[in-house]
Design an enzyme around this catalytic site. Structure first.
Site, PDB file in Angstrom:
ATOM      1  N   TYR A 126      12.945 -33.109 -19.774  1.00  0.00           N
ATOM      2  CA  TYR A 126      11.482 -33.141 -19.874  1.00  0.00           C
ATOM      3  C   TYR A 126      10.851 -33.425 -18.520  1.00  0.00           C
ATOM      4  O   TYR A 126      11.521 -33.901 -17.598  1.00  0.00           O
ATOM      5  CB  TYR A 126      11.013 -34.200 -20.889  1.00  0.00           C
ATOM      6  CG  TYR A 126      11.269 -35.621 -20.469  1.00  0.00           C
ATOM      7  CD1 TYR A 126      10.350 -36.313 -19.681  1.00  0.00           C
ATOM      8  CD2 TYR A 126      12.431 -36.278 -20.844  1.00  0.00           C
ATOM      9  CE1 TYR A 126      10.587 -37.609 -19.275  1.00  0.00           C
ATOM     10  CE2 TYR A 126      12.683 -37.585 -20.444  1.00  0.00           C
ATOM     11  CZ  TYR A 126      11.746 -38.245 -19.656  1.00  0.00           C
ATOM     12  OH  TYR A 126      11.975 -39.533 -19.247  1.00  0.00           O
ATOM     13  N   CYS A 183       9.219 -38.518 -13.795  1.00  0.00           N
ATOM     14  CA  CYS A 183       7.909 -39.101 -14.045  1.00  0.00           C
ATOM     15  C   CYS A 183       7.117 -39.302 -12.756  1.00  0.00           C
ATOM     16  O   CYS A 183       6.037 -39.865 -12.767  1.00  0.00           O
ATOM     17  CB  CYS A 183       8.015 -40.395 -14.833  1.00  0.00           C
ATOM     18  SG  CYS A 183       8.892 -41.674 -13.937  1.00  0.00           S
ATOM     19  N   MET A 211      -5.426  -7.410   8.719  1.00  0.00           N
ATOM     20  CA  MET A 211      -4.848  -6.463   9.669  1.00  0.00           C
ATOM     21  C   MET A 211      -5.740  -5.239   9.788  1.00  0.00           C
ATOM     22  O   MET A 211      -6.850  -5.220   9.295  1.00  0.00           O
ATOM     23  CB  MET A 211      -3.434  -6.158   9.265  1.00  0.00           C
ATOM     24  CG  MET A 211      -2.561  -7.369   9.565  1.00  0.00           C
ATOM     25  SD  MET A 211      -0.859  -7.017   9.362  1.00  0.00           S
ATOM     26  CE  MET A 211      -0.804  -6.560   7.682  1.00  0.00           C
ATOM     27  N   ARG A 226      -3.572  -1.339  -6.351  1.00  0.00           N
ATOM     28  CA  ARG A 226      -2.743  -2.548  -6.246  1.00  0.00           C
ATOM     29  C   ARG A 226      -3.167  -3.481  -7.378  1.00  0.00           C
ATOM     30  O   ARG A 226      -4.238  -3.307  -7.963  1.00  0.00           O
ATOM     31  CB  ARG A 226      -2.927  -3.224  -4.892  1.00  0.00           C
ATOM     32  CG  ARG A 226      -4.340  -3.682  -4.658  1.00  0.00           C
ATOM     33  CD  ARG A 226      -4.507  -4.311  -3.300  1.00  0.00           C
ATOM     34  NE  ARG A 226      -5.933  -4.481  -3.044  1.00  0.00           N
ATOM     35  CZ  ARG A 226      -6.447  -4.759  -1.863  1.00  0.00           C
ATOM     36  NH1 ARG A 226      -5.679  -4.888  -0.829  1.00  0.00           N
ATOM     37  NH2 ARG A 226      -7.740  -4.903  -1.706  1.00  0.00           N
ATOM     38  N   GLY A 261      -8.217  -8.013   4.810  1.00  0.00           N
ATOM     39  CA  GLY A 261      -9.022  -8.176   6.013  1.00  0.00           C
ATOM     40  C   GLY A 261      -8.265  -8.738   7.194  1.00  0.00           C
ATOM     41  O   GLY A 261      -8.839  -9.006   8.242  1.00  0.00           O
ATOM     42  N   SER A 285      15.134 -41.266 -15.442  1.00  0.00           N
ATOM     43  CA  SER A 285      13.858 -40.616 -15.168  1.00  0.00           C
ATOM     44  C   SER A 285      13.661 -40.627 -13.649  1.00  0.00           C
ATOM     45  O   SER A 285      13.650 -41.698 -13.031  1.00  0.00           O
ATOM     46  CB  SER A 285      12.718 -41.357 -15.861  1.00  0.00           C
ATOM     47  OG  SER A 285      11.502 -40.752 -15.527  1.00  0.00           O
ATOM     48  N   HIS A 313      -2.973 -44.892  -3.990  1.00  0.00           N
ATOM     49  CA  HIS A 313      -3.609 -45.482  -5.169  1.00  0.00           C
ATOM     50  C   HIS A 313      -4.732 -44.598  -5.704  1.00  0.00           C
ATOM     51  O   HIS A 313      -4.794 -44.278  -6.888  1.00  0.00           O
ATOM     52  CB  HIS A 313      -4.133 -46.885  -4.811  1.00  0.00           C
ATOM     53  CG  HIS A 313      -4.827 -47.563  -5.943  1.00  0.00           C
ATOM     54  ND1 HIS A 313      -6.192 -47.509  -6.099  1.00  0.00           N
ATOM     55  CD2 HIS A 313      -4.343 -48.231  -7.006  1.00  0.00           C
ATOM     56  CE1 HIS A 313      -6.517 -48.165  -7.200  1.00  0.00           C
ATOM     57  NE2 HIS A 313      -5.410 -48.618  -7.767  1.00  0.00           N
ATOM     58  N   ARG A 341       3.205 -47.571 -17.249  1.00  0.00           N
ATOM     59  CA  ARG A 341       3.433 -48.606 -16.233  1.00  0.00           C
ATOM     60  C   ARG A 341       2.820 -49.909 -16.734  1.00  0.00           C
ATOM     61  O   ARG A 341       1.601 -50.011 -16.854  1.00  0.00           O
ATOM     62  CB  ARG A 341       2.757 -48.220 -14.910  1.00  0.00           C
ATOM     63  CG  ARG A 341       3.326 -47.006 -14.195  1.00  0.00           C
ATOM     64  CD  ARG A 341       2.476 -46.700 -12.967  1.00  0.00           C
ATOM     65  NE  ARG A 341       3.057 -45.746 -12.052  1.00  0.00           N
ATOM     66  CZ  ARG A 341       2.662 -44.477 -11.924  1.00  0.00           C
ATOM     67  NH1 ARG A 341       1.703 -44.003 -12.692  1.00  0.00           N
ATOM     68  NH2 ARG A 341       3.226 -43.693 -11.029  1.00  0.00           N
ATOM     69  N   ARG A 364       7.878 -48.763 -18.552  1.00  0.00           N
ATOM     70  CA  ARG A 364       8.531 -49.153 -17.315  1.00  0.00           C
ATOM     71  C   ARG A 364       8.193 -50.605 -16.984  1.00  0.00           C
ATOM     72  O   ARG A 364       7.018 -50.979 -16.963  1.00  0.00           O
ATOM     73  CB  ARG A 364       8.071 -48.228 -16.198  1.00  0.00           C
ATOM     74  CG  ARG A 364       9.030 -48.165 -15.042  1.00  0.00           C
ATOM     75  CD  ARG A 364       8.583 -48.747 -13.742  1.00  0.00           C
ATOM     76  NE  ARG A 364       7.223 -48.768 -13.390  1.00  0.00           N
ATOM     77  CZ  ARG A 364       6.671 -48.012 -12.433  1.00  0.00           C
ATOM     78  NH1 ARG A 364       7.377 -47.086 -11.844  1.00  0.00           N
ATOM     79  NH2 ARG A 364       5.417 -48.191 -12.111  1.00  0.00           N
ATOM     80  N   ARG A 380      -3.310   2.932   8.639  1.00  0.00           N
ATOM     81  CA  ARG A 380      -3.617   1.645   7.994  1.00  0.00           C
ATOM     82  C   ARG A 380      -2.386   0.763   7.925  1.00  0.00           C
ATOM     83  O   ARG A 380      -1.274   1.250   7.766  1.00  0.00           O
ATOM     84  CB  ARG A 380      -4.093   1.868   6.555  1.00  0.00           C
ATOM     85  CG  ARG A 380      -5.437   2.526   6.403  1.00  0.00           C
ATOM     86  CD  ARG A 380      -5.772   2.541   4.915  1.00  0.00           C
ATOM     87  NE  ARG A 380      -7.149   2.872   4.670  1.00  0.00           N
ATOM     88  CZ  ARG A 380      -7.570   4.098   4.409  1.00  0.00           C
ATOM     89  NH1 ARG A 380      -6.712   5.103   4.352  1.00  0.00           N
ATOM     90  NH2 ARG A 380      -8.846   4.314   4.176  1.00  0.00           N
ATOM     91  N   LYS A 432       0.835  -1.201   0.000  1.00  0.00           N
ATOM     92  CA  LYS A 432       0.000   0.000   0.000  1.00  0.00           C
ATOM     93  C   LYS A 432       0.875   1.259   0.000  1.00  0.00           C
ATOM     94  O   LYS A 432       0.672   2.170  -0.797  1.00  0.00           O
ATOM     95  CB  LYS A 432      -0.912  -0.008   1.232  1.00  0.00           C
ATOM     96  CG  LYS A 432      -1.948   1.094   1.225  1.00  0.00           C
ATOM     97  CD  LYS A 432      -2.666   1.149   2.562  1.00  0.00           C
ATOM     98  CE  LYS A 432      -3.821   0.202   2.653  1.00  0.00           C
ATOM     99  NZ  LYS A 432      -5.072   0.726   2.109  1.00  0.00           N
TER     100      LYS A 432
HETATM  101  C1  PEP Z   1       7.868 -42.821  -8.713  1.00  0.00           C
HETATM  102  O1  PEP Z   1       8.231 -43.536  -7.796  1.00  0.00           O
HETATM  103  O2  PEP Z   1       8.027 -41.593  -8.733  1.00  0.00           O
HETATM  104  C2  PEP Z   1       7.191 -43.395  -9.889  1.00  0.00           C
HETATM  105  C3  PEP Z   1       6.867 -42.654 -10.922  1.00  0.00           C
HETATM  106  O3  PEP Z   1       6.884 -44.701  -9.844  1.00  0.00           O
HETATM  107  P1  PEP Z   1       5.639 -45.336  -9.042  1.00  0.00           P
HETATM  108  O4  PEP Z   1       4.760 -44.204  -8.625  1.00  0.00           O
HETATM  109  O5  PEP Z   1       4.983 -46.249  -9.990  1.00  0.00           O
HETATM  110  O6  PEP Z   1       6.321 -46.025  -7.918  1.00  0.00           O
HETATM  111 MG    MG Z   2       8.424 -45.655  -8.108  1.00  0.00          MG
END
Ligand code: PEP
Ligand code: MG
Length: 910
Positions: A884, A864, A109, A365, A107, A797, A483, A591, A650, A98, A28
């Site tokens: 990547y 990955c 302070m 702002r 909001g 990876s 999972h 996978r 993999r 202020r 401010k």
């Molecule tokens: C990991 O472990 O980051 C991975 C990509 O393999 P997973 O999640 O299948 O163990």
């Molecule tokens: Mg893994």
């Protein structure tokens, strides 16, 4: 420290500070200075720096001795400019006090207005303004704000809900209105207000045991201290924790000459946005109130009027706009809007006051906006020549793209509902549906077209058939790589995991959230972007990104600017097609085990189970031969969709017992097929038992003990590639070995690949077949010995899910049970399974990259783990020079934008 500067002046077309000094002056203060510098009408004042806040807390709540004289000097400057005097009984000047942190903490302070009104200055101000009503209206506001902020809060009093002094004073005001039959605060007469302020002062003394201060200087210094104390108030502290704002930043204090929006019908106050913050349209948007002071607009006490005719809505279309009521002032404000946008080159959020027809600017702002609006503004500002595309790309938070990629809970309605549960935001977007507790009911009802949400403690591969048709998944346990989270994210499905408030009673089919009990069939709504659960059916809103030209333009720029490539984690042709539409440039993680879950997986899963139960190499090879055609065709169909792009396949990773059937019927069938009795089968299961399966017989270890399992998979990959090559497709399979800790494990597996490769060349009569053999880096030892591994691996990876698990020692499946406490108490800034822990595990990753490239400067390196789609982690991957990132299909656009931002940020640093 003699002449150290603690106070920065602004006003009358100049200022000591600039917009760039936010760290010292707060947002401010820095912008008030900047507005003064560019000649906008800003009431003069001064900013006490954030350094004073730090000093205050380091020196037992006292000030540096230079502060007082510097404040007095600044007050004198204001007095000269305005020709009025603070604490003068004839021609008095009032101040507002202020807070202003580096970044806005809306909001959180405190503010005190009309500082300096006392029994001595009131008569003079009445004489001067000839407006007794206005003076007493200002006084009752001062009493109410000051007694709340300076007396009650700063004294550390924590009254019961509704018993705070401010509430009690408001009740006095309500009584006057009721007694006289008034509708609005503005209906009170001067006499009413005069009497009210007397009552209020008595009430303050009664509630707080202290007289309301009647000395302007006490009021001013009380206000300044209260602002500094509010930095450590409960609200500000919890806000800081949520937003990750460091405690040592401190707040500045802005003391500014009061201008009055409450002197009558030629006065007003308002807030405005230089562009529409909801749509992004280049239209001036705002709200204002006649005869009011600042907080009235924000507090929603009165229905605000629209700033211009265009902004009128149903609820205020009968009320005059500023454009209609004060056209000249509106024109001036509109010119200021243009000037501010040209100057700041971004949408601004303004506060203004009109005092007897004169316009004053109180704040500017950068304005907050939603994702859709952010995209539109960024693209249009580039087209208008206001900003280059590099800046446009930085204007949209990657997570804001989620608003276009998934349906969301309607934000207008969500804000008025209180969540009944909170968990981790595992799958973005919103969803609503009826509660079901089993995958079978989810499948049954879901496939009939009913909207259901699968609610479980956790999910396993055996639930996949019910997870797909469900609108969303909610679990009480598990973390961001559990999972449920992995599967949901892969599908772009809304998911909340680790909801600690949820207890499931499977027997009575009940879900309890705190003290709220819901039963099967009751509706709930999830916000998977924030991890929230609501009771009932909140409506969703959806937008098609392909219909949004600003989205398309933004990603096009992102692709021009980024260096990182973006691949996807998929394992079915349908998901792969989706990922290609989202701009994926290959698969970073396919996978193999996913062919044993979900649709059409029954037969291969059964054969796999037979393989697991085999007792000898001979038996195992026979079953692997049965499995081979399924594997090959599965891999082939995905490779074919990714024509022209690399695909990292993999090899089988999870511990084998994960695939063992849990139900008795499945076990009996398996025993029959293997021609053994169930006792023998049971014995074989028990042999598979491991105390710590995450660190057990999984990944490359399976391939070492059962080389034939590796052989079959490699054969399937290379034969699929050979056939597609012969069909005229361009394929680049990359064979990836998981859970590697020692280079010798990779040597062992690479020999197998080499043998199979020669066999496949012969079989298909080929000279060569493009492919790479590489490894996941997901065990800390692999990072430490990456130089040795790079002698054998053709790519790395980073598997940051396991690397986080093994590096932090947090089980990825159990973290949901305690993470919430870690985050709430600020022990961890983020969930390390969501955002790479840069200062800890980041060092391992950096070391892995550097050591790998020392051995082989051209080594291809990617990521990955789930972090590959998290914007901050993507930026980290750019900085450590990976080639990547790979993430689930719906996060590909987010990663593309984050990668571009990383490149632009890097260029700006150099
Ligand atoms: C990991 O472990 O980051 C991975 C990509 O393999 P997973 O999640 O299948 O163990
Ligand atoms: Mg893994």
């Amino acid at each position: 420290m003699n002449n150290y500067k603690y106070v920065y002046f602004f006003g009358d077309g100049k200022a000591d500070g600039t917009a760039g000094m936010k760290n010292l002056l707060g947002g401010k203060g820095a912008n008030l200075a900047e507005m003064s510098n560019i000649g906008l009408p800003v009431p003069p004042g001064f900013t006490i720096t954030t350094e004073v806040c730090t000093y205050y807390y380091q020196h037992e709540r006292t000030y540096p001795e230079e502060l007082k004289p510097q404040v007095e000097e600044a007050i004198k400057n204001v007095e000269e400019i305005l020709g009025k005097k603070f604490a003068d009984s004839e021609n008095t000047l009032l101040f507002s006090v202020r807070s202003g942190a580096r970044i806005s903490m809306p909001g959180m302070m405190e503010t005190v207005l009309n500082v300096g009104l006392t029994s001595d200055t009131i008569p003079g101000l009445i004489k001067q303004t000839k407006n007794e009503r206005f003076v007493y209206d200002s006084y009752r506001r001062l009493i109410s704000m000051y007694s709340d902020v300076v007396m009650e809060k700063a004294m550390g009093i924590r009254p019961k809900e509704g018993q705070g002094v401010r509430h009690q004073l408001e009740r006095l005001l309500e009584n006057v209105k009721k007694k006289n039959g008034y509708k609005n605060d503005t209906d009170l007469t001067a006499d009413d207000l005069k009497e009210l302020t007397e009552q209020m002062k008595l009430k303050v003394e009664e509630v707080l045991g202290e007289e309301f201060p009647d000395n302007p200087h006490d009021q001013l210094w009380g206000g300044i201290s209260a602002v500094f104390q509010s930095w450590n108030g409960k609200r500000a502290k919890s806000y800081r924790k949520i937003e990750g704002i460091p405690e040592e930043w401190g707040t500045a204090v802005n003391v500014q000459a009061m201008v009055f929006g409450n002197t009558g019908d030629r006065s007003a106050t308002g807030v405005a946005f230089t562009r529409d913050p909801a749509t992004g349209e280049n239209q001036f948007y705002g709200e204002w109130l006649i005869n009011a002071q600042g907080e009235d607009v924000v507090a929603g006490i009165r229905t605000p009027f629209a700033l211009n005719n265009r902004a009128k809505q149903d609820f205020n279309k009968h009320l005059p706009s500023l454009e209609e009521k004060m056209p000249e002032v509106y024109q001036k404000l509109s010119d200021i809007r243009d000037k501010l946008e040209r100057h700041y080159k971004d949408m601004q959020d303004l506060e203004f006051t009109i005092e007897d027809g004169k316009l004053w600017m109180l704040q500017t702002r950068v304005g907050k906006r939603n994702g859709i609006a952010a995209l539109r503004m960024a693209v249009e500002m580039q087209r208008e020549g206001l900003i280059p595309k590099e800046d446009a790309v930085l204007r949209v938070k990657p997570s804001q793209l989620d608003e276009l990629l998934h349906p969301m809970v309607d934000p207008k309605l969500e804000s008025s509902h209180t969540p009944i549960g909170k968990g981790l935001p595992a799958g973005p977007g919103g969803a609503n549906g009826k509660i079901v507790f089993t995958a079978d009911s989810a499948e049954e009802l879901g496939t009939k077209g009913e909207k259901v949400i699968l609610v479980r403690d956790e999910t396993s591969p055996e639930d996949v058939h019910g997870m797909k048709p469900a609108q969303a998944i909610l679990t009480s346990k598990g973390g961001m790589t559990s999972h449920a989270a992995l599967v949901a994210r892969g599908w772009g499905k809304c998911c909340v995991v680790g909801c600690g408030d949820l207890r499931i009673d499977m027997e009575n089919k009940k879900a309890t959230f705190g003290d709220k009990v819901l039963k099967e069939g009751d509706w709930i709504t999830l916000n998977g972007t924030k991890g929230l659960v609501y009771e009932g059916e909140l409506p969703l809103v959806a937008i098609d990104p392909e219909q949004n030209e600003h989205y398309k333009q933004m990603l096009n720029w992102a692709d021009q600017l980024r260096r990182l490539k973006v691949r996807t984690n998929t394992d079915t042709p349908a998901d792969t097609k989706k990922a290609l539409e989202f701009g994926a440039e290959g698969i970073g993680l396919f996978r193999i085990e996913h062919m044993f879950y979900g649709e059409n997986s029954e037969e291969p899963l059964f054969i796999l189970r037979k393989m697991i139960m085999s007792n000898s190499e001979k038996e195992r090879r026979a079953v692997l031969d049965e499995l081979f055609p399924y594997m090959k065709s599965d891999i082939k169909s995905t490779l074919s969709v990714m024509d022209g792009y690399p695909v990292t396949v993999r090899l089988l990773d999870p511990p084998l017992h994960e695939f063992v059937p849990k139900q008795a019927s499945g076990r009996e069938k398996l025993a029959r097929e293997l021609r053994i009795d169930t006792d023998e089968l049971k014995q074989r299961f028990e042999n598979l038992h491991e105390s710590n399966p995450m660190m057990g017989h999984r990944g490359v270890r399976l391939g070492v003990t059962y080389p034939e399992i590796t052989e079959t998979q490699v054969q399937a990959i290379l034969e699929a590639a050979a056939e597609l090559t012969q069909e005229g497709k361009t394929v680049y399979p990359e064979i990836m070995i998981p859970v590697l800790g020692h280079v010798n494990e990779l040597r062992h597996q690479k020999n197998i690949v080499e043998r199979v490769y020669q066999r496949v060349l012969e079989k298909y009569n080929l000279d060569k077949l493009d492919h790479l053999v590489g490894t996941m880096i997901e065990i800390p030892r692999a990072c430490l010995t990456a130089d040795q591994i790079a002698e054998v691996a053709e790519f790395f990876s980073f598997g940051t899910n396991d690397l986080t698990q093994m590096g932090f020692g947090f089980s990825r499946d159990d973290i949901g049970g305690f993470l919430v406490h870690y985050l709430e108490q600020g022990i961890l800034p983020d969930d390390p399974f969501q955002t790479i822990d840069q200062e800890g595990l980041g060092l391992l990753i950096k070391m892995g990259v550097e050591k790998g490239r020392n051995t082989d400067p051209k080594l291809k390196i990617g990521i990955c783990g789930e972090h590959g789609g998290d914007p901050e982690s993507v930026k980290f991957c750019h900085r450590v020079r990976m080639d990547y990132v790979s993430c689930s299909p719906f996060r590909v656009p987010i990663a593309r934008l984050a990668a571009a931002q990383a490149a632009v940020e890097e260029a700006k640093m150099n």
